[in-house]
Design an enzyme around this catalytic site. Structure first.
Site, PDB file in Angstrom:
ATOM      1  N   THR A  16       0.816  -1.222   0.000  1.00  0.00           N
ATOM      2  CA  THR A  16       0.000   0.000   0.000  1.00  0.00           C
ATOM      3  C   THR A  16       0.850   1.272   0.000  1.00  0.00           C
ATOM      4  O   THR A  16       0.317   2.370  -0.172  1.00  0.00           O
ATOM      5  CB  THR A  16      -0.941   0.029   1.219  1.00  0.00           C
ATOM      6  OG1 THR A  16      -0.149  -0.058   2.421  1.00  0.00           O
ATOM      7  CG2 THR A  16      -1.924  -1.129   1.183  1.00  0.00           C
ATOM      8  N   MET A  71       6.356   3.005  -2.672  1.00  0.00           N
ATOM      9  CA  MET A  71       7.181   2.069  -3.431  1.00  0.00           C
ATOM     10  C   MET A  71       6.427   0.780  -3.708  1.00  0.00           C
ATOM     11  O   MET A  71       6.556   0.181  -4.782  1.00  0.00           O
ATOM     12  CB  MET A  71       8.478   1.794  -2.676  1.00  0.00           C
ATOM     13  CG  MET A  71       9.471   2.933  -2.723  1.00  0.00           C
ATOM     14  SD  MET A  71      10.139   3.210  -4.373  1.00  0.00           S
ATOM     15  CE  MET A  71      11.130   1.733  -4.587  1.00  0.00           C
ATOM     16  N   ASN A  73      19.734   0.138  -2.473  1.00  0.00           N
ATOM     17  CA  ASN A  73      19.134   1.047  -3.434  1.00  0.00           C
ATOM     18  C   ASN A  73      18.942   0.305  -4.754  1.00  0.00           C
ATOM     19  O   ASN A  73      19.837  -0.407  -5.197  1.00  0.00           O
ATOM     20  CB  ASN A  73      20.023   2.277  -3.639  1.00  0.00           C
ATOM     21  CG  ASN A  73      19.283   3.441  -4.248  1.00  0.00           C
ATOM     22  OD1 ASN A  73      18.631   3.314  -5.284  1.00  0.00           O
ATOM     23  ND2 ASN A  73      19.375   4.591  -3.608  1.00  0.00           N
ATOM     24  N   HIS A  94      17.096  13.125   1.673  1.00  0.00           N
ATOM     25  CA  HIS A  94      15.870  12.382   1.402  1.00  0.00           C
ATOM     26  C   HIS A  94      14.644  13.181   1.834  1.00  0.00           C
ATOM     27  O   HIS A  94      14.753  14.170   2.552  1.00  0.00           O
ATOM     28  CB  HIS A  94      15.883  11.029   2.126  1.00  0.00           C
ATOM     29  CG  HIS A  94      16.750  10.005   1.460  1.00  0.00           C
ATOM     30  ND1 HIS A  94      18.123  10.025   1.543  1.00  0.00           N
ATOM     31  CD2 HIS A  94      16.433   8.934   0.683  1.00  0.00           C
ATOM     32  CE1 HIS A  94      18.614   8.998   0.857  1.00  0.00           C
ATOM     33  NE2 HIS A  94      17.613   8.334   0.325  1.00  0.00           N
ATOM     34  N   LYS A 127      11.131   9.873   5.521  1.00  0.00           N
ATOM     35  CA  LYS A 127      12.012   8.700   5.628  1.00  0.00           C
ATOM     36  C   LYS A 127      12.236   8.364   7.093  1.00  0.00           C
ATOM     37  O   LYS A 127      12.533   9.241   7.912  1.00  0.00           O
ATOM     38  CB  LYS A 127      13.347   8.965   4.928  1.00  0.00           C
ATOM     39  CG  LYS A 127      14.263   7.751   4.900  1.00  0.00           C
ATOM     40  CD  LYS A 127      15.435   7.965   3.974  1.00  0.00           C
ATOM     41  CE  LYS A 127      16.413   6.794   4.007  1.00  0.00           C
ATOM     42  NZ  LYS A 127      15.768   5.503   3.678  1.00  0.00           N
ATOM     43  N   THR A 145      21.744   3.458   1.520  1.00  0.00           N
ATOM     44  CA  THR A 145      22.694   3.698   0.439  1.00  0.00           C
ATOM     45  C   THR A 145      23.949   4.394   0.955  1.00  0.00           C
ATOM     46  O   THR A 145      25.072   4.024   0.609  1.00  0.00           O
ATOM     47  CB  THR A 145      22.043   4.553  -0.660  1.00  0.00           C
ATOM     48  OG1 THR A 145      20.845   3.915  -1.094  1.00  0.00           O
ATOM     49  CG2 THR A 145      22.979   4.724  -1.841  1.00  0.00           C
TER      50      THR A 145
END
Length: 259
Positions: free
Chosen positions: A10, A13, A121, A149, A153, A160
């Site tokens: 949901t 991403m 990543n 970011h 987040k 990364t």
């Protein structure tokens, strides 16, 4: 037909991963996992009737071949362990796993003879940045990392940035950089410290995912930067993982190992 479960389906991403799987020949979305959902009806998520919807790990009963994970740092270890224990090849895009957790999960996967991928990543630009930074660090031992970011987040530094620091540390000559008598008039102003490599995390609205690695030397400097402006850019890497993960014989870290 390769069957896929998406954990975190949901989220931003997760939704892109759903569309990727649905648009990819040879793949079928069979299940979705999302904590705290109020409905188990796939139609409420614009998914076909045959897709099983789960709100908890303990509910899952699936014959999925691949587990794609875009959840939260607090959930990723349990999710990955569940996938491995149930013979599902994990493709993990969620950050937050500790080195000890990764080692434990790799041991579990090895015992099961199961391949999988943990990718800090999925963006090709980010993978190349890490590759280039590792090469440059052989010649420029003085280095700092800035990652930027979006303000939602959950973890810092980014996976990364931490992976970049680890790769640099593999080849960087043993080195003390900066002023040995340095003091901070504002606590934490120099950022986090990974084996002497400072990492700075920026969180701002409007950003997606960005990183720059700054190298300094006598009379010169080198900056390597990557920018992800749209999460759709990560789907190229996810598709690479989907196409190769069933052939892996171990749980590997880093998309570059599949290229």
């Amino acid at each position: 037909m390769t069957k896929v479960l998406i954990a975190g389906f949901t989220g931003a991403m997760g939704q892109k991963a759903v569309r990727l799987v649905q648009a990819s020949d040879g793949y079928e979305l069979v299940a979705g996992l999302a904590a705290g959902i109020t409905s188990k009806d796939p139609k409420d998520y614009d998914l076909p009737a045959g897709v099983a919807i789960y709100g908890d790990l303990n509910e899952i009963q699936t014959d999925a071949d691949i587990w794609i994970d875009f959840t939260l740092p607090s959930a990723v270890y349990a999710n990955t362990k569940f996938a491995i224990e149930h013979g599902i090849h994990p493709v993990i895009g969620t950050t937050g796993l500790t080195d000890d957790q990764v080692s434990e999960l790799q041991g579990l996967a090895s015992a099961k003879h199961l391949g999988g991928l943990i990718a800090p990543n999925f963006g090709m630009s980010a993978v190349l940045l890490m590759k280039f930074a590792k090469e440059a660090a052989k010649y420029f031992p003085d280095v700092e990392i800035i990652e930027m970011h979006h303000d939602n987040k959950a973890d810092a530094p980014s996976g990364t940035a931490l992976s970049t620091a680890k790769l640099i540390d593999e080849v960087r000559p043993e080195h003390e950089q900066g002023n040995p008598d340095e003091t901070e008039s504002l606590s934490g102003v120099r950022g986090g410290d990974y084996h002497g490599i400072h990492i700075h995390a920026v969180r701002l609205p409007g950003y997606v995912a960005h990183e720059q690695v700054l190298f300094g030397g006598p009379g010169e400097a080198l900056t390597i930067r990557q920018d992800s402006f749209d999460r759709q850019s990560f789907m190229t890497g996810v598709k690479v993982a989907m196409d190769h993960v069933l052939d892996l014989k171990e749980l590997v870290v880093g998309l570059e190992n599949l290229l």
